[in-house]
Write a protein that holds these residues in place. Structure first.
Motif, PDB file in Angstrom:
ATOM      1  N   LEU A 364      14.455  10.081   1.156  1.00 14.66           N
ATOM      2  CA  LEU A 364      13.377   9.460   0.755  1.00 14.66           C
ATOM      3  C   LEU A 364      13.495   8.570  -0.617  1.00 14.66           C
ATOM      4  CD1 LEU A 364      10.866  12.450   1.531  1.00 14.66           C
ATOM      5  CD2 LEU A 364      11.286  10.132   2.764  1.00 14.66           C
ATOM      6  N   VAL A 365      14.305   9.180  -1.575  1.00 11.41           N
ATOM      7  CA  VAL A 365      14.581   8.612  -2.607  1.00 11.41           C
ATOM      8  C   VAL A 365      15.388   7.211  -2.412  1.00 11.41           C
ATOM      9  CG1 VAL A 365      15.604   8.820  -5.029  1.00 11.41           C
ATOM     10  CG2 VAL A 365      14.254  10.517  -4.003  1.00 11.41           C
ATOM     11  N   ASP A 366      16.268   7.393  -1.591  1.00 13.66           N
ATOM     12  CA  ASP A 366      17.166   6.116  -1.446  1.00 13.66           C
ATOM     13  C   ASP A 366      16.232   5.073  -0.856  1.00 13.66           C
ATOM     14  OD1 ASP A 366      19.465   7.124  -2.207  1.00 13.66           O
ATOM     15  OD2 ASP A 366      20.352   7.801  -0.357  1.00 13.66           O
ATOM     16  N   ASN A 367      15.545   5.401   0.216  1.00 10.52           N
ATOM     17  CA  ASN A 367      14.537   4.483   0.812  1.00 10.52           C
ATOM     18  C   ASN A 367      13.749   3.836  -0.319  1.00 10.52           C
ATOM     19  OD1 ASN A 367      13.482   3.341   3.309  1.00 10.52           O
ATOM     20  ND2 ASN A 367      11.645   4.169   2.418  1.00 10.52           N
ATOM     21  N   ALA A 368      12.990   4.545  -1.158  1.00  4.98           N
ATOM     22  CA  ALA A 368      12.377   3.765  -2.404  1.00  4.98           C
ATOM     23  C   ALA A 368      13.208   3.235  -3.307  1.00  4.98           C
ATOM     24  CB  ALA A 368      11.653   5.331  -3.286  1.00  4.98           C
ATOM     25  N   VAL A 369      14.189   3.559  -3.611  1.00  7.47           N
ATOM     26  CA  VAL A 369      15.137   2.817  -4.211  1.00  7.47           C
ATOM     27  C   VAL A 369      15.551   1.523  -3.644  1.00  7.47           C
ATOM     28  CG1 VAL A 369      17.544   2.496  -5.473  1.00  7.47           C
ATOM     29  CG2 VAL A 369      15.879   4.638  -5.560  1.00  7.47           C
ATOM     30  N   ARG A 370      15.764   1.507  -2.419  1.00 12.81           N
ATOM     31  CA  ARG A 370      16.049   0.179  -1.787  1.00 12.81           C
ATOM     32  C   ARG A 370      15.112  -0.814  -1.643  1.00 12.81           C
ATOM     33  NH1 ARG A 370      16.834   2.438   2.766  1.00 12.81           N
ATOM     34  NH2 ARG A 370      18.935   3.083   1.915  1.00 12.81           N
ATOM     35  N   HIS A 371      13.798  -0.330  -1.831  1.00 15.11           N
ATOM     36  CA  HIS A 371      12.533  -1.368  -1.908  1.00 15.11           C
ATOM     37  C   HIS A 371      11.810  -1.681  -3.262  1.00 15.11           C
ATOM     38  CE1 HIS A 371      13.266  -0.064   2.455  1.00 15.11           C
ATOM     39  NE2 HIS A 371      13.183  -1.067   2.619  1.00 15.11           N
ATOM     40  N   ALA A 372      12.064  -0.496  -3.960  1.00 15.34           N
ATOM     41  CA  ALA A 372      11.113  -0.783  -5.282  1.00 15.34           C
ATOM     42  C   ALA A 372      11.687  -1.982  -6.120  1.00 15.34           C
ATOM     43  CB  ALA A 372      11.522   0.574  -5.951  1.00 15.34           C
ATOM     44  N   ASP A 394       7.251   0.867  -6.287  1.00 14.64           N
ATOM     45  CA  ASP A 394       6.192  -0.338  -6.484  1.00 14.64           C
ATOM     46  C   ASP A 394       6.778  -1.522  -5.533  1.00 14.64           C
ATOM     47  OD1 ASP A 394       8.566  -0.629  -7.941  1.00 14.64           O
ATOM     48  OD2 ASP A 394       7.937  -1.538  -9.623  1.00 14.64           O
ATOM     49  N   GLY A 395       7.494  -1.230  -4.383  1.00 18.86           N
ATOM     50  CA  GLY A 395       7.858  -2.236  -3.532  1.00 18.86           C
ATOM     51  C   GLY A 395       6.750  -2.986  -2.775  1.00 18.86           C
ATOM     52  N   PRO A 396       7.225  -3.543  -1.779  1.00 23.67           N
ATOM     53  CA  PRO A 396       6.337  -4.381  -0.772  1.00 23.67           C
ATOM     54  C   PRO A 396       5.428  -3.520  -0.049  1.00 23.67           C
ATOM     55  CG  PRO A 396       8.591  -4.891   0.015  1.00 23.67           C
ATOM     56  CD  PRO A 396       8.607  -3.958  -1.210  1.00 23.67           C
ATOM     57  N   GLY A 397       5.891  -2.255   0.164  1.00 18.78           N
ATOM     58  CA  GLY A 397       4.954  -1.318   0.980  1.00 18.78           C
ATOM     59  C   GLY A 397       5.245  -1.566   2.503  1.00 18.78           C
ATOM     60  N   ILE A 398       4.662  -0.774   3.215  1.00 12.45           N
ATOM     61  CA  ILE A 398       5.025  -0.679   4.804  1.00 12.45           C
ATOM     62  C   ILE A 398       3.517  -0.886   5.532  1.00 12.45           C
ATOM     63  CG2 ILE A 398       5.308   0.561   6.773  1.00 12.45           C
ATOM     64  CD1 ILE A 398       7.274   2.047   5.104  1.00 12.45           C
ATOM     65  N   PRO A 399       3.503  -1.676   6.253  1.00 12.72           N
ATOM     66  CA  PRO A 399       2.052  -2.040   7.054  1.00 12.72           C
ATOM     67  C   PRO A 399       1.629  -0.633   7.586  1.00 12.72           C
ATOM     68  CG  PRO A 399       3.532  -3.839   7.573  1.00 12.72           C
ATOM     69  CD  PRO A 399       4.401  -2.678   6.885  1.00 12.72           C
ATOM     70  N   ALA A 400       0.298  -0.384   7.832  1.00 14.83           N
ATOM     71  CA  ALA A 400      -0.119   0.821   8.129  1.00 14.83           C
ATOM     72  C   ALA A 400       0.221   1.258   9.685  1.00 14.83           C
ATOM     73  CB  ALA A 400      -1.816   0.685   8.082  1.00 14.83           C
ATOM     74  N   ASP A 414      11.401  -5.739   9.389  1.00 21.41           N
ATOM     75  CA  ASP A 414      12.056  -7.040   9.326  1.00 21.41           C
ATOM     76  C   ASP A 414      12.773  -7.259   7.796  1.00 21.41           C
ATOM     77  OD1 ASP A 414      11.379  -7.644  11.892  1.00 21.41           O
ATOM     78  OD2 ASP A 414       9.500  -8.534  11.279  1.00 21.41           O
ATOM     79  N   ALA A 415      11.896  -6.545   6.796  1.00 22.30           N
ATOM     80  CA  ALA A 415      12.532  -6.792   5.437  1.00 22.30           C
ATOM     81  C   ALA A 415      13.897  -6.286   5.345  1.00 22.30           C
ATOM     82  CB  ALA A 415      11.659  -6.420   4.667  1.00 22.30           C
ATOM     83  N   SER A 416      14.217  -5.292   5.917  1.00 25.56           N
ATOM     84  CA  SER A 416      15.509  -4.457   5.970  1.00 25.56           C
ATOM     85  C   SER A 416      16.509  -4.580   6.861  1.00 25.56           C
ATOM     86  CB  SER A 416      15.368  -3.142   5.331  1.00 25.56           C
ATOM     87  OG  SER A 416      14.591  -2.370   6.580  1.00 25.56           O
ATOM     88  N   ARG A 417      16.306  -5.583   7.793  1.00 25.25           N
ATOM     89  CA  ARG A 417      17.326  -5.867   9.077  1.00 25.25           C
ATOM     90  C   ARG A 417      18.663  -6.041   8.648  1.00 25.25           C
ATOM     91  NH1 ARG A 417      14.852  -5.057  13.799  1.00 25.25           N
ATOM     92  NH2 ARG A 417      12.863  -5.102  13.994  1.00 25.25           N
ATOM     93  N   GLY A 418      18.848  -6.751   7.497  1.00 24.21           N
ATOM     94  CA  GLY A 418      20.102  -7.238   7.160  1.00 24.21           C
ATOM     95  C   GLY A 418      21.168  -5.880   6.785  1.00 24.21           C
ATOM     96  N   ARG A 419      22.442  -6.110   7.273  1.00 23.41           N
ATOM     97  CA  ARG A 419      23.499  -5.168   7.364  1.00 23.41           C
ATOM     98  C   ARG A 419      23.752  -4.915   5.540  1.00 23.41           C
ATOM     99  NH1 ARG A 419      22.477  -2.744  11.653  1.00 23.41           N
ATOM    100  NH2 ARG A 419      23.393  -4.208  13.663  1.00 23.41           N
TER     101      ARG A 419
END
Length: 460
Positions: A364-372, A394-400, A414-419
């Motif tokens: 969960l922290v890695d996911n937050a760090v990746r997008h913050a 404080d990243g772009p968030g995830i649609p509901a 889509d925002a994280s599809r890149g390898r």
């Protein structure tokens, strides 16, 4: 010669009816036979008792008729016949046993029955053996006629008993077999109709294979046990079909994910070997190490999911200090461009597997760090029954509409599809599996900063 026990076992299995329809009909036939026989015995006893009472009443009526036929102290000779039973015979006895009068067949004979003093049951005399059958009904009545005490003995053969016996013999020989045949035939037909949907279900299930779980068993449209069985089997087949589809997708995605780093490593090595003198071997080795690390992490995640599928997560539980666990995750997270805040009250503990819980919060922290954008915060609270940990960015968030789907395996938005993002699409799926194994929940909401807030609720 003694037969081998297995021979008896095979014989018993051969003799035992294998069809449910046959067994039900057989057992119903036995039950009906017992019920009919019991009913006939009860009816027979009732009819015999009724016949005895009817005969006794007729003999008493005959005795009254004889009393009324006397003129003064004199009885007619012979006594008049019974108006109810043409076979009835009678004798009028004096107190000393002398025959005062008798019907035509008993006229001139000594007493065939006597009535001992103080008794109401006549006693057969030897004179009866020459003229009366062995089985007779007899009634003795003491009375006074013309001021003289007399005993009137009336007797008749048990023809009503014979009629009852004959009637029930016909029922046993004709009525019972016919009734049982009709009943067994009816049970056979009804059970066949009732089990017809079961046979259709069996044929359909036999045709279903692991390669095609899309077929469904026919539902009879009834609200009985067979209808419930068909619906339950269809629900089971739906779950199996969904599980097989997920497994196929998982295998395909895992193969693709494993193939990508292997292909990158092999391509780099092949290029280097094609031009060994000019190949940048340090760069090739660096890329190979990076791809190998990615491959190792992916294999570790796949093994964790395999443990989750067989229910081996959350084993070896112990008390875990969440403050120390989250502080350790913060210290080992490489994110120089971010501020990671940890706010956990002291002595915040839960029971669980330390390694699994560490992986849950690490993912969960890695996911937050990746997008913050700049900040990630870890806070904790709760009550007497549960502990709540919130991880916000404080990243772009995830649609509901995507907040549930991101917990599926190999799902990347889509925002994280890149390898280059380093995401395999398994982190949140693993976190969900670990939480479920610990009786916890994970809910994604919108943070105050516009990013994502992951709320983990664990039982104390």
């Amino acid at each position: 010669m003694t037969e081998h026990p297995r021979g008896w076992y095979r014989l018993a299995r051969t003799a035992h009816p294998r069809s449910v329809r046959t067994r039900v009909t057989f057992l119903a036939g036995i039950a009906l036979t017992a019920a009919v026989m019991l009913g006939l015995v009860v009816m027979y006893l009732l009819q015999v008792g009724q016949a005895k009472r009817t005969t006794a009443d007729q003999l008493r009526t005959y005795a009254v008729q004889i009393e009324q036929s006397a003129t003064g102290r004199v009885f007619p000779r012979p006594l008049p016949p019974s108006v109810l039973d043409a076979q009835a015979q009678a004798q009028v006895l004096a107190p000393d046993g002398t025959v005062l009068a008798a019907t035509r067949d008993l006229d001139g004979r000594s007493a065939v029955f006597s009535l001992p003093p103080g008794s109401t049951t006549p006693v057969r005399q030897k004179a009866a053996d020459d003229i009366l059958p062995a089985e007779v009904s007899v009634v003795g009545e003491r009375t006074t006629v013309g001021g003289r005490p007399v005993t009137v003995v009336t007797v008749t053969s048990t023809n009503q008993r014979d009629q009852v016996d004959e009637t029930f013999a016909r029922l046993l020989l004709i009525g019972v077999p016919a009734t049982l045949l009709l009943a067994c035939g009816t049970v056979w037909w009804v059970v066949g109709r009732a089990l017809r949907p079961v046979e259709q279900i069996r044929r359909t299930v036999t045709a279903i294979t692991a390669a095609d779980l899309s077929q469904r068993v026919p539902e009879p449209g009834t609200d009985d046990e067979i209808g419930h069985l068909a619906r339950t089997m269809n629900h089971m087949l739906t779950r199996l079909d969904d599980s097989a589809a997920r497994q196929r997708r998982f295998v395909a995605d895992a193969s693709h994910e494993l193939r990508s780093p292997l292909t990158a490593i092999r391509t780099g090595l092949e290029v280097g070997l094609a031009h060994p003198a000019r190949a940048p071997w340090p760069d090739i080795a660096t890329r190979a190490v990076r791809q190998t690390g990615r491959l190792e992490e992916l294999i570790s995640q796949l093994l964790t999911l395999a443990r989750a599928d067989v229910g081996q997560l959350a084993a070896g539980q112990e008390t875990v200090d969440l403050g120390a666990l989250l502080t350790e995750i913060r210290a080992t997270t490489t994110a120089p461009h971010l501020r990671i805040d940890v706010s956990v009250p002291p002595d915040t503990t839960v029971t669980g597997n330390p390694e699994d819980l560490a992986r849950l919060f690490r993912n969960l922290v890695d996911n937050a760090v990746r997008h913050a954008g700049s900040t990630v915060s870890l806070t904790s609270g709760g009550d007497a029954g549960s502990v709540r940990v919130e991880i916000s960015d404080d990243g772009p968030g995830i649609p509901a509409e995507e907040r549930e789907r991101v917990f599926d395996r190999f799902v990347r938005l889509d925002a994280s599809r890149g390898r280059t993002s380093g995401s395999t699409g398994l982190g949140l799926a693993i976190a969900k599996e670990i939480a479920t194994a610990h009786g916890a929940t994970i809910v994604l909401t919108e943070a105050d900063t516009g990013g994502v807030r992951a709320v983990v609720t664990l039982p104390r």
